[in-house]
Design an enzyme around this catalytic site. Structure first.
Site, short mmCIF file in Angstrom:
data_model
loop_
_atom_site.label_atom_id
_atom_site.label_comp_id
_atom_site.label_asym_id
_atom_site.label_seq_id
_atom_site.Cartn_x
_atom_site.Cartn_y
_atom_site.Cartn_z
CE LYS A 1 -2.50 2.89 3.15
NZ LYS A 1 -2.90 3.09 4.55
CG ASP B 1 -7.68 3.53 2.00
OD1 ASP B 1 -8.53 2.97 1.27
OD2 ASP B 1 -7.85 4.68 2.47
#
Length: 228
Positions: free
Chosen positions: A126, A145
């Site tokens: 991420k 996320d």
């Protein structure tokens, strides 16, 4: 049995069309002026709001301007300087280690590959995806996320739970040219409408597309099955 791939692709196309119209200016909300600041901000943003991160980094970036600054800092001082950030003690260790690695292995520069970025302390796919996209203009994947995880599951775009496997699912149905903006659109919608505990389905531009809409099927928000 999951939703067929072609149905998910059609769902994605409709979702993108509506969210592009709803949030035409959607973009990253972290404040930064260079790649190092971006990397630090994204590391700090794990399980912490961007708003809080921006409050802390407004002073942090004045004090720590180079990887050498982070490498030379006492971990206790770094923790004090990012106090208010979730898990600030752990993240202070990450920042010090990142500084040391950048100086030792990358000539003080933030690397531009997924492999090198994910070798840094506290950096997973991420964080690496955000740094690549906004620091190097390289799009290798989709940032997953908490908002992207929640909305992609609610919308029936994936049945996976782990961010890494959700990303792989999404990369097969979201057009590659939309990978970066897909994240920003879902984050904007998650913040404005599709709340984790009490989504405003009656105000949602995607309501008629959403298999999890509580207006149609009376989903039990406490169950965690669709709303987790």
């Amino acid at each position: 049995m999951g939703t067929p791939r072609d149905s998910r692709e059609e769902q994605v196309d409709a979702v993108l069309d509506r969210l592009y119209e709803e949030y035409p200016d959607s973009t990253i909300s972290l404040d930064f002026s260079n790649r190092l600041e971006l990397l630090v901000a994204v590391v700090l943003s794990a399980q912490c709001t961007d708003e809080r991160v921006n409050q802390v980094t407004s002073e942090l970036f004045e004090k720590y301007r180079t990887p050498e600054d982070y490498a030379a800092a006492a971990e206790e001082q770094l923790a004090e300087d990012i106090y208010g950030i979730t898990f600030h003690n752990n993240k202070a260790g990450y920042l010090q280690s990142i500084g040391e690695t950048l100086v030792r292995e990358h000539d003080g520069e933030v690397p531009d590959t997924m492999t090198e970025l994910t070798e840094l302390s506290g950096v997973g796919r991420k964080t690496a995806n955000v740094v690549l996209q906004h620091g190097h203009d390289v799009v290798e994947g989709i940032v997953v996320d908490t908002h992207v995880r929640r909305l992609s599951r609610r919308l029936g775009l994936t049945e996976e739970e782990r961010p890494e496997t959700i990303e792989q699912d999404l990369m097969t149905v979201v057009p590659e040219g939309d990978w970066q903006q897909f994240t920003h659109l879902l984050i904007s919608h998650g913040r404005a409408v599709c709340d984790a505990r009490n989504p405003s389905c009656e105000e949602c531009t995607l309501e008629d597309l959403c298999p999890s809409s509580k207006l149609d099927n009376g989903v039990d928000l406490a169950s965690g099955e669709l709303w987790g």
